[in-house]
Design a protein around this motif. Structure first.
Motif, PDB file in Angstrom:
ATOM      1  N   ALA A 181       0.829  -1.208   0.000  1.00 36.00           N
ATOM      2  CA  ALA A 181       0.000   0.000   0.000  1.00 36.00           C
ATOM      3  C   ALA A 181       0.863   1.257   0.000  1.00 36.00           C
ATOM      4  O   ALA A 181       0.587   2.222  -0.736  1.00 36.00           O
ATOM      5  N   LEU A 182       1.916   1.253   0.822  1.00 35.90           N
ATOM      6  CA  LEU A 182       2.797   2.410   0.932  1.00 35.90           C
ATOM      7  C   LEU A 182       3.446   2.754  -0.401  1.00 35.90           C
ATOM      8  O   LEU A 182       3.384   3.907  -0.867  1.00 35.90           O
ATOM      9  N   PHE A 183       4.064   1.751  -1.029  1.00 39.55           N
ATOM     10  CA  PHE A 183       4.768   2.022  -2.278  1.00 39.55           C
ATOM     11  C   PHE A 183       3.804   2.180  -3.451  1.00 39.55           C
ATOM     12  O   PHE A 183       4.127   2.852  -4.435  1.00 39.55           O
ATOM     13  N   GLY A 184       2.609   1.569  -3.353  1.00 33.71           N
ATOM     14  CA  GLY A 184       1.608   1.768  -4.383  1.00 33.71           C
ATOM     15  C   GLY A 184       1.145   3.214  -4.433  1.00 33.71           C
ATOM     16  O   GLY A 184       0.971   3.795  -5.513  1.00 33.71           O
ATOM     17  N   VAL A 185       0.949   3.805  -3.262  1.00 34.59           N
ATOM     18  CA  VAL A 185       0.577   5.225  -3.194  1.00 34.59           C
ATOM     19  C   VAL A 185       1.753   6.096  -3.608  1.00 34.59           C
ATOM     20  O   VAL A 185       1.598   7.070  -4.365  1.00 34.59           O
ATOM     21  N   ALA A 186       2.945   5.736  -3.128  1.00 37.81           N
ATOM     22  CA  ALA A 186       4.138   6.552  -3.417  1.00 37.81           C
ATOM     23  C   ALA A 186       4.438   6.627  -4.906  1.00 37.81           C
ATOM     24  O   ALA A 186       4.826   7.685  -5.418  1.00 37.81           O
ATOM     25  N   ILE A 187       4.224   5.520  -5.622  1.00 38.71           N
ATOM     26  CA  ILE A 187       4.567   5.511  -7.050  1.00 38.71           C
ATOM     27  C   ILE A 187       3.591   6.343  -7.867  1.00 38.71           C
ATOM     28  O   ILE A 187       3.898   6.761  -8.990  1.00 38.71           O
ATOM     29  N   ALA A 188       2.398   6.589  -7.311  1.00 38.03           N
ATOM     30  CA  ALA A 188       1.426   7.422  -8.015  1.00 38.03           C
ATOM     31  C   ALA A 188       1.763   8.907  -7.895  1.00 38.03           C
ATOM     32  O   ALA A 188       1.330   9.717  -8.728  1.00 38.03           O
ATOM     33  N   VAL A 189       2.537   9.268  -6.881  1.00 39.73           N
ATOM     34  CA  VAL A 189       2.840  10.676  -6.635  1.00 39.73           C
ATOM     35  C   VAL A 189       3.593  11.334  -7.800  1.00 39.73           C
ATOM     36  O   VAL A 189       3.182  12.403  -8.289  1.00 39.73           O
ATOM     37  N   PRO A 190       4.704  10.747  -8.293  1.00 37.54           N
ATOM     38  CA  PRO A 190       5.392  11.406  -9.411  1.00 37.54           C
ATOM     39  C   PRO A 190       4.545  11.478 -10.675  1.00 37.54           C
ATOM     40  O   PRO A 190       4.652  12.447 -11.439  1.00 37.54           O
ATOM     41  N   ALA A 191       3.696  10.474 -10.908  1.00 37.96           N
ATOM     42  CA  ALA A 191       2.832  10.499 -12.089  1.00 37.96           C
ATOM     43  C   ALA A 191       1.838  11.651 -12.001  1.00 37.96           C
ATOM     44  O   ALA A 191       1.644  12.403 -12.968  1.00 37.96           O
ATOM     45  N   VAL A 192       1.211  11.803 -10.838  1.00 41.10           N
ATOM     46  CA  VAL A 192       0.246  12.886 -10.644  1.00 41.10           C
ATOM     47  C   VAL A 192       0.941  14.246 -10.702  1.00 41.10           C
ATOM     48  O   VAL A 192       0.447  15.195 -11.325  1.00 41.10           O
ATOM     49  N   ALA A 193       2.106  14.327 -10.061  1.00 38.09           N
ATOM     50  CA  ALA A 193       2.849  15.591 -10.052  1.00 38.09           C
ATOM     51  C   ALA A 193       3.282  15.988 -11.459  1.00 38.09           C
ATOM     52  O   ALA A 193       3.246  17.178 -11.822  1.00 38.09           O
ATOM     53  N   HIS A 194       3.682  15.009 -12.270  1.00 41.70           N
ATOM     54  CA  HIS A 194       4.091  15.304 -13.645  1.00 41.70           C
ATOM     55  C   HIS A 194       2.915  15.783 -14.473  1.00 41.70           C
ATOM     56  O   HIS A 194       3.020  16.764 -15.228  1.00 41.70           O
ATOM     57  N   ARG A 195       1.769  15.114 -14.332  1.00 38.52           N
ATOM     58  CA  ARG A 195       0.575  15.518 -15.088  1.00 38.52           C
ATOM     59  C   ARG A 195       0.095  16.901 -14.672  1.00 38.52           C
ATOM     60  O   ARG A 195      -0.481  17.640 -15.486  1.00 38.52           O
ATOM     61  N   ALA A 196       0.342  17.260 -13.432  1.00 36.40           N
ATOM     62  CA  ALA A 196      -0.067  18.574 -12.942  1.00 36.40           C
ATOM     63  C   ALA A 196       0.951  19.655 -13.287  1.00 36.40           C
ATOM     64  O   ALA A 196       0.748  20.833 -12.956  1.00 36.40           O
ATOM     65  N   GLY A 197       2.048  19.268 -13.916  1.00 38.20           N
ATOM     66  CA  GLY A 197       3.074  20.231 -14.289  1.00 38.20           C
ATOM     67  C   GLY A 197       3.992  20.628 -13.163  1.00 38.20           C
ATOM     68  O   GLY A 197       4.707  21.632 -13.261  1.00 38.20           O
ATOM     69  N   LEU A 199       6.325  18.466 -11.822  1.00 36.71           N
ATOM     70  CA  LEU A 199       7.536  17.656 -11.833  1.00 36.71           C
ATOM     71  C   LEU A 199       7.919  17.350 -13.273  1.00 36.71           C
ATOM     72  O   LEU A 199       7.060  16.972 -14.085  1.00 36.71           O
ATOM     73  N   GLY A 200       9.196  17.535 -13.589  1.00 39.07           N
ATOM     74  CA  GLY A 200       9.666  17.271 -14.938  1.00 39.07           C
ATOM     75  C   GLY A 200       9.591  15.800 -15.294  1.00 39.07           C
ATOM     76  O   GLY A 200       9.567  14.928 -14.421  1.00 39.07           O
ATOM     77  N   ALA A 201       9.583  15.510 -16.600  1.00 42.95           N
ATOM     78  CA  ALA A 201       9.428  14.139 -17.080  1.00 42.95           C
ATOM     79  C   ALA A 201      10.562  13.233 -16.611  1.00 42.95           C
ATOM     80  O   ALA A 201      10.331  12.102 -16.193  1.00 42.95           O
ATOM     81  N   VAL A 202      11.794  13.729 -16.668  1.00 46.04           N
ATOM     82  CA  VAL A 202      12.944  12.906 -16.309  1.00 46.04           C
ATOM     83  C   VAL A 202      12.945  12.595 -14.819  1.00 46.04           C
ATOM     84  O   VAL A 202      13.155  11.451 -14.396  1.00 46.04           O
ATOM     85  N   THR A 203      12.680  13.614 -13.990  1.00 44.02           N
ATOM     86  CA  THR A 203      12.623  13.404 -12.540  1.00 44.02           C
ATOM     87  C   THR A 203      11.492  12.462 -12.171  1.00 44.02           C
ATOM     88  O   THR A 203      11.655  11.567 -11.325  1.00 44.02           O
ATOM     89  N   ALA A 204      10.328  12.647 -12.796  1.00 44.24           N
ATOM     90  CA  ALA A 204       9.179  11.782 -12.530  1.00 44.24           C
ATOM     91  C   ALA A 204       9.482  10.340 -12.902  1.00 44.24           C
ATOM     92  O   ALA A 204       9.138   9.404 -12.161  1.00 44.24           O
ATOM     93  N   PHE A 205      10.150  10.149 -14.041  1.00 47.22           N
ATOM     94  CA  PHE A 205      10.474   8.802 -14.482  1.00 47.22           C
ATOM     95  C   PHE A 205      11.384   8.097 -13.493  1.00 47.22           C
ATOM     96  O   PHE A 205      11.093   6.974 -13.064  1.00 47.22           O
ATOM     97  N   TRP A 206      12.480   8.720 -13.114  1.00 43.21           N
ATOM     98  CA  TRP A 206      13.442   8.044 -12.246  1.00 43.21           C
ATOM     99  C   TRP A 206      12.895   7.852 -10.834  1.00 43.21           C
ATOM    100  O   TRP A 206      13.228   6.860 -10.164  1.00 43.21           O
TER     101      TRP A 206
END
Length: 278
Positions: A181-197, A199-206
């Motif tokens: 649950a912890l890492f499932g939620v955590a991995i969604a954070v960069p995706a949401v942040a990138h879509r919201a503008g 977080l950059g694509a490269v940072t979100a990916f890594w």
């Protein structure tokens, strides 16, 4: 004299972009990429444990090191992205990266509270050197031997870091399901942040790439662990085999469909590559 000078013209920008894309040694980031990535992380976790119990820690690490070296040698030898070659290397990095983290903890007695920040520093050092030399951390520009070396060094560091972080959370409170649950939620954070503008694509990916390791490992550990330890009780052998079969299925599909190479784009669809950036 080059052919382009003999013919009196140079390739168009779109042609050069497509040439760069074909030369790239890393697949396009699609949903298939993330599915296979998570599968390889879980399979590497249980395969490492399975081999250690079957062969003993030292022979298992030696075998894992040889397989890791051979798979990377093959990956460096090919001139373009080949699905089965690339994902074989990822699987071997997963297995050997897991063994590296486990050796520090089990054989050398280094606690996860120490090895986790050590691997964070190691990954940060790889990224810092990579960016200092190449001015980019984009996986869409892995077209030279040096960039490919940096890429695989980063991949190995992410697997070792993810293993230590996953084992740290699994053994210090949340347990397997809590870690999932912890890492499932955590991995969604960069995706949401990138879509919201935000977080950059490269940072979100890594960021997401690092988090797939403890997520996949936590799922596999939960499936393999005994009921007494909060798992499903399948055992490391069956989980390793079943996840390997799933990986083979997806990689076989990608090999045939080429959905991760960009070759299915239509002629009217624009080609935008981070590889064209300095």
């Amino acid at each position: 004299m080059s052919t382009e000078h003999v013919l009196g013209h140079r390739p168009s920008s779109r042609s050069r972009a497509r040439m760069a894309e074909r030369a790239n040694k890393v697949p396009e980031v699609t949903v298939y990429f993330w599915v296979v990535k998570v599968l390889t992380t879980g399979m590497g976790e249980t395969a490492s444990d399975f081999l250690a119990h079957l062969l003993g820690p030292v022979p298992a690490v030696a075998l894992g090191g040889l397989a890791f070296t051979a798979s990377l040698a093959l990956q460096f030898a090919v001139r373009r992205y080949v699905a089965w070659v690339y994902w074989t290397a990822i699987v071997m990095v997963s297995v050997f990266g897991t063994m590296t983290a486990d050796v520090l903890h089990v054989a050398l007695g280094v606690p996860y509270t120490l090895s986790t920040p050590l691997f964070v520093v190691a990954l940060g050092a790889v990224f810092a050197l990579w960016h200092a030399r190449e001015r980019t951390l984009s996986i869409h520009s892995v077209r030279t031997r040096r960039r490919e070396t940096f890429y695989w060094a980063a991949v190995l560091a992410t697997f070792a870091l993810g293993t230590a972080a996953g084992d740290l959370t699994a053994s210090s409170g949340p347990g397997y399901l809590g870690s999932i649950a912890l890492f499932g939620v955590a991995i969604a954070v960069p995706a949401v942040a990138h879509r919201a503008g935000l977080l950059g694509a490269v940072t979100a990916f890594w960021t997401a790439y690092v988090l797939t390791r403890p997520l996949g490992a936590s799922i596999a550990d939960w499936m393999a662990a005994s009921h007494a330890h909060g798992g499903l009780g399948w055992g490391v052998g069956p989980v390793t085999v079943s996840w390997t079969v799933a990986i083979l299925g997806f990689v076989g599909y990608l090999t045939v469909s080429r959905r991760d190479t960009g070759s299915r784009r239509t002629a009217r669809e624009p080609v935008t590559l981070e590889a064209n950036r300095p």
